[in-house]
Design a protein around this motif. Structure first.
Motif, PDB file in Angstrom:
ATOM      1  N   SER A 195      70.625  37.390   2.234  1.00  0.00           N
ATOM      2  CA  SER A 195      72.116  39.008   1.971  1.00  0.00           C
ATOM      3  C   SER A 195      72.122  38.661   0.890  1.00  0.00           C
ATOM      4  N   ARG A 196      72.097  37.576  -0.204  1.00  0.00           N
ATOM      5  CA  ARG A 196      72.220  37.055  -2.032  1.00  0.00           C
ATOM      6  C   ARG A 196      73.344  37.156  -1.988  1.00  0.00           C
ATOM      7  N   THR A 197      74.672  35.432  -1.225  1.00  0.00           N
ATOM      8  CA  THR A 197      75.776  35.654  -1.457  1.00  0.00           C
ATOM      9  C   THR A 197      76.303  34.862  -2.471  1.00  0.00           C
ATOM     10  N   THR A 198      75.051  34.443  -3.251  1.00  0.00           N
ATOM     11  CA  THR A 198      74.717  33.144  -4.715  1.00  0.00           C
ATOM     12  C   THR A 198      73.864  33.989  -5.565  1.00  0.00           C
ATOM     13  N   LYS A 199      73.937  33.726  -6.658  1.00  0.00           N
ATOM     14  CA  LYS A 199      72.640  34.473  -7.744  1.00  0.00           C
ATOM     15  C   LYS A 199      71.690  32.865  -7.303  1.00  0.00           C
ATOM     16  N   PHE A 200      72.135  31.528  -7.674  1.00  0.00           N
ATOM     17  CA  PHE A 200      71.501  30.214  -7.259  1.00  0.00           C
ATOM     18  C   PHE A 200      70.608  30.737  -5.864  1.00  0.00           C
ATOM     19  N   THR A 201      70.936  31.247  -4.465  1.00  0.00           N
ATOM     20  CA  THR A 201      69.896  31.436  -3.494  1.00  0.00           C
ATOM     21  C   THR A 201      68.709  30.884  -3.470  1.00  0.00           C
ATOM     22  N   LYS A 202      68.162  30.106  -2.648  1.00  0.00           N
ATOM     23  CA  LYS A 202      66.790  29.054  -2.726  1.00  0.00           C
ATOM     24  C   LYS A 202      65.859  30.200  -1.009  1.00  0.00           C
ATOM     25  N   ALA A 203      67.199  30.912  -0.936  1.00  0.00           N
ATOM     26  CA  ALA A 203      66.729  31.336   0.608  1.00  0.00           C
ATOM     27  C   ALA A 203      65.301  32.288   0.663  1.00  0.00           C
ATOM     28  N   HIS A 204      65.176  33.153  -0.007  1.00  0.00           N
ATOM     29  CA  HIS A 204      64.535  34.105  -0.100  1.00  0.00           C
ATOM     30  C   HIS A 204      62.929  33.376  -0.785  1.00  0.00           C
ATOM     31  N   GLN A 205      63.390  32.439  -1.722  1.00  0.00           N
ATOM     32  CA  GLN A 205      61.861  32.124  -2.633  1.00  0.00           C
ATOM     33  C   GLN A 205      61.506  31.206  -1.356  1.00  0.00           C
ATOM     34  N   ILE A 206      62.736  29.598  -0.383  1.00  0.00           N
ATOM     35  CA  ILE A 206      61.749  28.669   0.534  1.00  0.00           C
ATOM     36  C   ILE A 206      61.359  29.662   2.456  1.00  0.00           C
ATOM     37  N   ALA A 207      61.456  31.375   2.116  1.00  0.00           N
ATOM     38  CA  ALA A 207      60.473  31.626   3.133  1.00  0.00           C
ATOM     39  C   ALA A 207      59.877  32.605   3.126  1.00  0.00           C
ATOM     40  N   GLN A 208      59.547  32.187   2.105  1.00  0.00           N
ATOM     41  CA  GLN A 208      57.862  32.310   0.958  1.00  0.00           C
ATOM     42  C   GLN A 208      57.220  32.053   1.358  1.00  0.00           C
ATOM     43  N   GLN A 209      57.360  30.615   0.195  1.00  0.00           N
ATOM     44  CA  GLN A 209      56.837  29.610   0.905  1.00  0.00           C
ATOM     45  C   GLN A 209      56.460  28.721   2.428  1.00  0.00           C
ATOM     46  N   HIS A 210      57.374  29.017   3.483  1.00  0.00           N
ATOM     47  CA  HIS A 210      57.026  29.224   4.957  1.00  0.00           C
ATOM     48  C   HIS A 210      55.852  29.712   5.157  1.00  0.00           C
ATOM     49  N   GLY A 211      55.848  30.748   4.750  1.00  0.00           N
ATOM     50  CA  GLY A 211      54.791  32.049   5.640  1.00  0.00           C
ATOM     51  C   GLY A 211      56.075  33.059   6.234  1.00  0.00           C
ATOM     52  N   VAL A 212      57.242  33.005   5.916  1.00  0.00           N
ATOM     53  CA  VAL A 212      58.152  34.204   6.682  1.00  0.00           C
ATOM     54  C   VAL A 212      58.030  35.465   6.345  1.00  0.00           C
ATOM     55  N   ALA A 213      58.468  36.343   6.939  1.00  0.00           N
ATOM     56  CA  ALA A 213      58.579  37.515   6.245  1.00  0.00           C
ATOM     57  C   ALA A 213      60.140  37.926   5.902  1.00  0.00           C
ATOM     58  N   THR A 214      59.898  38.241   4.599  1.00  0.00           N
ATOM     59  CA  THR A 214      61.456  38.044   4.136  1.00  0.00           C
ATOM     60  C   THR A 214      61.439  39.242   2.847  1.00  0.00           C
ATOM     61  N   ALA A 215      62.810  39.123   2.874  1.00  0.00           N
ATOM     62  CA  ALA A 215      63.157  40.648   1.648  1.00  0.00           C
ATOM     63  C   ALA A 215      64.430  39.778   1.407  1.00  0.00           C
ATOM     64  N   GLN A 216      64.862  41.397   0.531  1.00  0.00           N
ATOM     65  CA  GLN A 216      66.512  40.449  -0.222  1.00  0.00           C
ATOM     66  C   GLN A 216      67.450  41.351   0.148  1.00  0.00           C
ATOM     67  N   ARG A 217      68.600  41.696  -0.067  1.00  0.00           N
ATOM     68  CA  ARG A 217      69.089  42.693   0.012  1.00  0.00           C
ATOM     69  C   ARG A 217      69.822  43.071  -1.049  1.00  0.00           C
ATOM     70  N   HIS A 218      69.317  44.618  -1.301  1.00  0.00           N
ATOM     71  CA  HIS A 218      69.906  44.991  -2.785  1.00  0.00           C
ATOM     72  C   HIS A 218      70.752  46.050  -3.151  1.00  0.00           C
ATOM     73  N   VAL A 219      71.216  46.096  -1.557  1.00  0.00           N
ATOM     74  CA  VAL A 219      72.717  47.048  -2.377  1.00  0.00           C
ATOM     75  C   VAL A 219      73.902  46.630  -1.313  1.00  0.00           C
ATOM     76  N   PHE A 220      75.140  46.430  -1.761  1.00  0.00           N
ATOM     77  CA  PHE A 220      76.106  45.863  -0.760  1.00  0.00           C
ATOM     78  C   PHE A 220      76.743  47.809  -1.103  1.00  0.00           C
ATOM     79  N   LEU A 221      77.337  47.842   0.466  1.00  0.00           N
ATOM     80  CA  LEU A 221      77.935  49.244   0.052  1.00  0.00           C
ATOM     81  C   LEU A 221      79.378  48.584   0.274  1.00  0.00           C
ATOM     82  N   ASP A 222      80.006  48.179   0.510  1.00  0.00           N
ATOM     83  CA  ASP A 222      81.319  48.131   1.486  1.00  0.00           C
ATOM     84  C   ASP A 222      82.389  47.527   0.729  1.00  0.00           C
ATOM     85  N   HIS A 223      81.998  46.596   0.177  1.00  0.00           N
ATOM     86  CA  HIS A 223      82.352  45.417  -0.275  1.00  0.00           C
ATOM     87  C   HIS A 223      83.917  45.584  -0.723  1.00  0.00           C
ATOM     88  N   TYR A 224      84.260  47.149  -1.468  1.00  0.00           N
ATOM     89  CA  TYR A 224      86.001  47.451  -0.989  1.00  0.00           C
ATOM     90  C   TYR A 224      85.725  49.200  -0.126  1.00  0.00           C
TER      91      TYR A 224
END
Length: 304
Positions: A188-217
């Motif tokens: 979900s990319r709640t921080t620019k310092f996230t390692k989640a996506h990279q670590i998922a790739q290292q473990h062979g987990v199918a993964t992607a990142q959220r690109h646009v957040f639609l309704d925080h207003y």
């Protein structure tokens, strides 16, 4: 005698000239016919090629939409009116976790677990959250219990998590569980310092990142602005993921927008997005915040 020979020779020359004259148009006609035949054959081959290989046709821009925070309240059921290709990410251990997950499954809708993870800002996480103080075996047990409360989940994304997604030890434990159970992970990319996506790739987990957040207003003008950004990125990059919430205004907005997509844009599931195997797009970030009704500029980091 000489006169006879001259006449015969003249007749022979005339005959040769007539034959040559007859041959010239015939040769030109044959060349024209050959050229036309080659052109027709090439056109036919092109037509057959396009028919045989649909990839020759221009692909549509593709958008995947995730609705987070499903299951907290009965009113979240209004989101079931959205198209079935909209993916629901359901909070664990709530009054409606299992019920909404089961109904989504029977509706033919993809279900994800919206897993609470510790944030940097001290927000309430709810039951069964993953904490930075947990040992890996505690993380694994909490995640498996959360998955039990959201049956039919085929993937996971983080709820909050600006702290936990930066910590390698706990995220390794998360990805071990996902890999063992063939589940995908969306950061979900709640921080620019996230390692989640990279670590998922290292473990062979199918993964992607959220690109646009639609309704925080939570107002239509902001939703419109963000949805236009989502479509623009999809047209540029092929496919993108957007996240929204089951706010009444967001559901009404998405019902209208998704029913009237431009001809060159189509809605896909998160699984379909992952099957494309495209590159993820990272953008600039915005400091997390709770949804409110004022419209401001954003650099698009998910609120917690």
């Amino acid at each position: 005698m000489l006169k006879k020979i001259t006449i015969v020779m003249l007749l022979m020359c005339v005959s040769l000239l007539v034959d040559a004259a007859q041959q010239l148009p015939k040769s030109g006609s044959e060349k024209s016919s050959i050229a036309l035949t080659k052109s027709a054959k090439a056109n036919l081959e092109r037509a057959q090629q396009v028919k045989q290989y649909p990839s020759f046709k221009q692909k549509k821009a593709q958008i995947a939409i995730i609705i987070d925070d499903i299951g907290n309240k009965r009113a979240d059921a209004a989101a079931f009116a959205l198209p079935e290709k909209v993916t629901f990410s359901i909070l664990p251990h709530t009054s409606f976790s299992t019920q909404f997950s089961t109904y989504s499954y029977h509706q033919g809708r993809e279900v994800m677990l919206h897993m609470p993870m510790e944030s940097l800002h001290g927000e309430a996480l709810g039951d069964g959250a993953l904490l930075a103080s947990m040992y890996p075996n505690e993380v694994e047990r909490a995640l498996l219990l959360a998955l039990e409360s959201v049956p039919h989940a085929i993937g996971v994304n983080n709820h909050m998590g600006s702290k936990l997604t930066q910590i390698t030890l706990q995220m390794n434990a998360v990805m071990d569980v996902l890999n063992n159970n063939k589940l995908y992970f969306i950061d979900s990319r709640t921080t620019k310092f996230t390692k989640a996506h990279q670590i998922a790739q290292q473990h062979g987990v199918a993964t992607a990142q959220r690109h646009v957040f639609l309704d925080h207003y939570a107002n239509e003008a902001f939703l419109e602005k963000q949805f236009e950004q989502l479509v623009r990125k999809a047209r540029r990059n092929g496919a993108v993921i957007g996240i929204a919430h089951p706010y009444e205004i967001s559901i009404a907005f998405l019902k209208k927008k998704l029913a009237n997509l431009p001809d060159d844009v189509e809605l896909i599931t998160v699984s379909e997005f992952l099957s494309l195997g495209g590159e993820d797009i990272s953008d600039s970030f915005e400091q997390p915040r709770l949804a409110n009704r004022s419209i401001q500029t954003t650099t698009d980091i998910a609120p917690e």
